[in-house]
Design an enzyme around this catalytic site. Structure first.
Site, PDB file in Angstrom:
ATOM      1  N   HIS A 124       0.832  -1.205   0.000  1.00 41.41           N
ATOM      2  CA  HIS A 124       0.000   0.000   0.000  1.00 41.41           C
ATOM      3  C   HIS A 124       0.873   1.264   0.000  1.00 41.41           C
ATOM      4  CE1 HIS A 124      -3.387  -2.610   0.779  1.00 41.41           C
ATOM      5  NE2 HIS A 124      -2.781  -3.095   1.847  1.00 41.41           N
ATOM      6  N   ARG A 154      10.991  17.473  16.454  1.00 38.77           N
ATOM      7  CA  ARG A 154      11.873  16.399  16.930  1.00 38.77           C
ATOM      8  C   ARG A 154      12.058  15.297  15.903  1.00 38.77           C
ATOM      9  NH1 ARG A 154       8.926  17.077  21.890  1.00 38.77           N
ATOM     10  NH2 ARG A 154       7.575  15.335  21.285  1.00 38.77           N
ATOM     11  N   ASN A 196      13.902  16.083  11.224  1.00 35.59           N
ATOM     12  CA  ASN A 196      15.326  15.916  10.919  1.00 35.59           C
ATOM     13  C   ASN A 196      16.034  15.544  12.210  1.00 35.59           C
ATOM     14  OD1 ASN A 196      18.010  16.100  10.178  1.00 35.59           O
ATOM     15  ND2 ASN A 196      17.772  17.970   8.997  1.00 35.59           N
ATOM     16  N   TYR A 232      20.586  22.983  23.572  1.00 36.11           N
ATOM     17  CA  TYR A 232      19.567  22.958  24.623  1.00 36.11           C
ATOM     18  C   TYR A 232      20.135  22.471  25.956  1.00 36.11           C
ATOM     19  CZ  TYR A 232      15.204  21.775  27.021  1.00 36.11           C
ATOM     20  OH  TYR A 232      14.181  21.679  27.926  1.00 36.11           O
ATOM     21  N   LYS A 262      14.201  26.335  31.207  1.00 36.22           N
ATOM     22  CA  LYS A 262      13.901  25.499  30.046  1.00 36.22           C
ATOM     23  C   LYS A 262      13.246  26.289  28.917  1.00 36.22           C
ATOM     24  CE  LYS A 262      13.590  21.011  32.318  1.00 36.22           C
ATOM     25  NZ  LYS A 262      12.764  19.804  32.588  1.00 36.22           N
ATOM     26  N   SER A 309      18.441  28.138  15.350  1.00 34.37           N
ATOM     27  CA  SER A 309      18.001  27.390  14.174  1.00 34.37           C
ATOM     28  C   SER A 309      17.422  28.319  13.105  1.00 34.37           C
ATOM     29  CB  SER A 309      16.960  26.348  14.588  1.00 34.37           C
ATOM     30  OG  SER A 309      16.520  25.603  13.475  1.00 34.37           O
ATOM     31  N   HIS A 312      19.018  29.003   9.343  1.00 36.39           N
ATOM     32  CA  HIS A 312      18.201  28.782   8.143  1.00 36.39           C
ATOM     33  C   HIS A 312      18.139  30.048   7.288  1.00 36.39           C
ATOM     34  CE1 HIS A 312      16.794  25.084  10.092  1.00 36.39           C
ATOM     35  NE2 HIS A 312      16.297  24.727   8.921  1.00 36.39           N
TER      36      HIS A 312
END
Length: 510
Positions: free
Chosen positions: A97, A378, A381, A393, A405, A416, A420
């Site tokens: 499928h 998560r 990639n 992190y 946090k 990030s 980019h």
């Protein structure tokens, strides 16, 4: 006999109904037990690795000193655990499928090819088999290859030798802090000036085409991340050996470092799980699929993007035209998204993993099933996510404390998004922070709204809808800006002219 057959048929019907009723519960129970078994196996494996590593570096000193050593830096065995596993699509393609969906995409490519050939034949009266767009975007390849070779050779020799010189003299040095700061500054200088400024300067000064710039800049980012991981994972081992007064300094071999530079991972380890043999037929298939994806992207731009934006860039700006542009860009945007995922994260990485016998093929997870953006980030990639998680992190929390946090997550998003946008700005030749704004505004908001508590199917629909719209916005706005800079060039542009969106004023000039 008739009554017996009738009873037998009714009994068979009852059993079939019972089977269909019990099947979902049975499969759910099996899946639950299997998940528990796998989690237990991974936990035991991690515990075994941890105990083995502890035996190589025996603890000494008081409990306070041990706690201080632990807080200095988590050892590698507390980080990512590599295990032999296949890529998810390789497993899914064994199901007929799922293979049918793959065949549907191939059929769509054939339709694009036929459409292009027929339109060219009607317009030109002959078959036009040229690939001018591909020749243009991948132009000046000798410059690209020489730049990559210089970057790679520098990454092989400079970080490795700096680490060796630092590690070999660290134990006997009477000024360890100053010596470490000196070598740290040299490494940072290499990362920023050597790998940072050098390739960017070549890409801009030689006016490389977009795809050629992508190759140079993405390799630049990859090598910077690789070098950082190598140093970040090995420095704590040297510090631990000095603290434990070990007679030997743990220095990786150059062959281990070279393997890491080619391996499809950004997390350094001395050894990775390896497959026993190389399937060269599998490698050839993956590279052929990468090439097919490249031609697929070519036909998407030729049939769906260029005709639309070549004309729309000459029209007066209005809200209706912008909305139509965004929605007309959703289909090519989503197809490009799928192609990038399939060609790079699946085919390219698996091809190199197979040639290197690299056994851990979890380069992505089932991101298409995500019901939250937190899970999507998560699983889309895993290779880059692991680097950001362990070196951005977790190191942020180690430095500032676990109560920050939210600030740690914001910093990771910012890094990030900035990287980019840097890649797109250099590759396109202009600064237009559409992706950065989507990342930092909508991405952050959706990350908190569509969090892991959202589990229903409706949330998966919402995630896909927002993803479609985001791809439409990216393709539309960046394409409009590209053509605006072609139609409205400036004779002597200043630095600010590169920062101002040309598509906002180009229509008025025309």
């Amino acid at each position: 006999t008739y009554l017996f057959l009738k009873w037998l048929i009714s009994r068979k019907t009852e059993i079939t109904c019972s089977y269909h009723q019990l099947k979902p519960a049975f499969m759910k129970e099996v899946d639950s037990h299997f998940t528990e078994f796998v989690n237990s196996l991974v936990a035991k494996s991690a515990l075994l690795d941890s105990s083995t590593s502890a035996s190589h570096f025996p603890a000494s000193g008081s409990e306070k000193e041990q706690h201080k050593a632990k807080t200095l830096r988590a050892p590698p065995e507390h980080g990512k655990i590599f295990t032999a596993r296949r890529s998810l699509l390789d497993e899914l393609f064994e199901v007929s499928h799922i293979r049918t969906i793959y065949h549907m995409f191939i059929a769509l490519l054939i339709v694009f090819i036929l459409s292009t050939l027929l339109v060219d034949f009607i317009d030109e009266g002959r078959l036009v088999l040229g690939f001018d767009l591909l020749v243009f975007v991948f132009g000046k390849f000798p410059v690209v290859f020489c730049t990559w070779l210089c970057m790679f050779c520098a990454t092989v020799f400079v970080p490795y030798n700096l680490f060796i010189w630092w590690a070999q003299g660290h134990c006997s040095s009477s000024h360890r802090v100053l010596r470490s700061l000196f070598y740290g500054m040299l490494f940072t200088l290499f990362q920023t000036a050597g790998l940072g400024f050098g390739p960017t300067y070549i890409a801009v000064s030689y006016a490389l085409p977009p795809a050629s710039r992508f190759i140079v800049i993405l390799e630049q980012v990859r090598l910077v991340m690789k070098a950082h991981s190598f140093v970040r994972e090995n420095v704590p081992r040297v510090l631990s050996s000095v603290k434990d007064k070990s007679s030997t300094v743990p220095i990786p071999r150059i062959s281990q470092y070279l393997y890491f530079l080619f391996a499809p991972t950004l997390i350094y380890r001395d050894n990775y799980p390896r497959n026993p043999m190389i399937r060269w037929g599998y490698v050839a298939t993956k590279f052929a699929q990468v090439l097919g994806s490249l031609f697929y992207a070519y036909y998407i731009f030729v049939r769906l993007c260029i005709p639309q934006f070549r004309n729309s860039s000459q029209e007066t700006f209005n809200l209706r035209g912008l909305v139509l542009c965004i929605f007309n860009s959703i289909l090519p945007g989503v197809l490009i998204l799928f192609l990038v995922f399939f060609a790079f994260l699946h085919c390219w990485l698996n091809a190199f993993a197979e040639m290197l016998r690299f056994a851990d093929r979890m380069f992505y997870k089932d991101w298409w099933n995500s019901t939250s953006y937190a899970n999507y980030y998560r699983t889309w990639n895993v290779v880059v996510h692991d680097w950001l998680y362990y070196y951005a992190y977790r190191d942020f929390l180690w430095f500032f404390g676990k109560k920050f946090k939210a600030a740690a997550m914001l910093s990771v998003f910012t890094v990030s998004a900035a990287v980019h946008e840097y890649v797109l700005s250099i590759c396109f030749g202009y600064f237009y922070p559409v992706l950065f704004c989507l990342f930092m505004c909508f991405g952050m908001v959706f990350n908190f709204i569509l969090n892991d508590r959202r589990k229903g199917p409706i949330w998966n629909v919402i995630m896909w809808t927002s993803l479609f719209l985001g791809q439409g916005v990216i393709i539309c706005l960046y394409s409009q800006e590209w053509y605006a800079r072609q139609y409205c060039p400036m004779e002597n542009p200043t630095f600010l002219d590169y920062l101002k969106p040309r598509s906002w004023s180009c229509h008025m000039k025309m």
